[in-house]
Design a protein around this motif. Structure first.
Motif, PDB file in Angstrom:
ATOM      1  N   SER A  98      53.328  53.025  26.089  1.00  0.00           N
ATOM      2  CA  SER A  98      53.939  51.732  26.373  1.00  0.00           C
ATOM      3  C   SER A  98      53.878  50.889  25.122  1.00  0.00           C
ATOM      4  N   GLY A  99      54.643  49.844  25.131  1.00  0.00           N
ATOM      5  CA  GLY A  99      54.669  48.961  23.980  1.00  0.00           C
ATOM      6  C   GLY A  99      55.980  49.060  23.226  1.00  0.00           C
ATOM      7  N   ARG A 100      56.121  48.117  22.324  1.00  0.00           N
ATOM      8  CA  ARG A 100      57.365  47.978  21.587  1.00  0.00           C
ATOM      9  C   ARG A 100      57.721  49.244  20.819  1.00  0.00           C
ATOM     10  N   ALA A 101      58.893  49.751  21.044  1.00  0.00           N
ATOM     11  CA  ALA A 101      59.436  50.911  20.322  1.00  0.00           C
ATOM     12  C   ALA A 101      58.594  52.165  20.467  1.00  0.00           C
ATOM     13  N   SER A 102      57.788  52.239  21.509  1.00  0.00           N
ATOM     14  CA  SER A 102      56.898  53.396  21.661  1.00  0.00           C
ATOM     15  C   SER A 102      57.669  54.704  21.796  1.00  0.00           C
ATOM     16  N   ARG A 103      58.889  54.638  22.308  1.00  0.00           N
ATOM     17  CA  ARG A 103      59.693  55.851  22.425  1.00  0.00           C
ATOM     18  C   ARG A 103      60.149  56.380  21.067  1.00  0.00           C
TER      19      ARG A 103
ATOM     20  N   GLN B 157      52.997  47.266  18.553  1.00  0.00           N
ATOM     21  CA  GLN B 157      51.783  47.857  19.101  1.00  0.00           C
ATOM     22  C   GLN B 157      52.176  48.891  20.157  1.00  0.00           C
ATOM     23  N   VAL B 158      51.504  50.027  20.112  1.00  0.00           N
ATOM     24  CA  VAL B 158      51.766  51.108  21.064  1.00  0.00           C
ATOM     25  C   VAL B 158      50.475  51.419  21.798  1.00  0.00           C
ATOM     26  N   GLN B 159      50.550  51.495  23.106  1.00  0.00           N
ATOM     27  CA  GLN B 159      49.393  51.868  23.906  1.00  0.00           C
ATOM     28  C   GLN B 159      49.620  53.278  24.457  1.00  0.00           C
TER      29      GLN B 159
ATOM     30  N   TYR C  76      48.496  55.193  16.100  1.00  0.00           N
ATOM     31  CA  TYR C  76      48.021  54.770  17.411  1.00  0.00           C
ATOM     32  C   TYR C  76      47.372  55.953  18.130  1.00  0.00           C
TER      33      TYR C  76
ATOM     34  N   ASN D 162      58.876  58.024  29.091  1.00  0.00           N
ATOM     35  CA  ASN D 162      57.996  57.624  27.987  1.00  0.00           C
ATOM     36  C   ASN D 162      56.639  58.305  28.088  1.00  0.00           C
TER      37      ASN D 162
END
Length: 122
Positions: free
Chosen positions: A25-30, A1-3, A111, A77
């Protein structure tokens, strides 16, 4: 999930500048491509600009080419949209979005942020 959270919108006069930012933010968002879209009242959402994960590939819509620039800071990020020489037709809600590949199609973006209003007065 990416915020995704946009900021920096506001009211500006014709010819002015604004800088929008999008904090991810969130897992692997980069690891996601980031893009900016906009939606004016009564119109469909349209592509503005997109930038690859590395920042080496950038797409910019013809309507804003030469006036808008997209950039990203993977350490922070964030992704930014520098908007110069603003025109009344740039008035819209601006959305930050994330995708797995660079694209001008909103369907490619999984997202989305909530959007930030940009109003250009004449």
């Amino acid at each position: 999930q990416v915020q995704l959270v946009e900021s920096g919108g506001g009211l500006v006069q014709v010819g002015g500048s604004l800088r929008l930012s999008c904090a991810a933010s969130g897992r692997a968002s980069r690891a996601f491509v980031k893009g900016w879209f906009r939606q004016a009242p009564g119109k469909e959402r349209e592509f503005v600009a997109a930038i690859s994960v590395s920042g080496n590939n950038i797409n910019v819509a013809e309507a804003v080419k030469g006036r808008f620039a997209i950039s990203r800071d993977n350490a922070e990020n964030t992704v930014s949209l520098q908007m110069n020489d603003l025109k009344p037709e740039d008035t819209a809600v601006y959305y930050c979005a994330a995708a797995t590949e660079i694209s001008e199609y909103e369907g490619s973006y999984k997202y989305w942020g909530q959007g930030t209003q940009v109003t250009v007065s004449s």
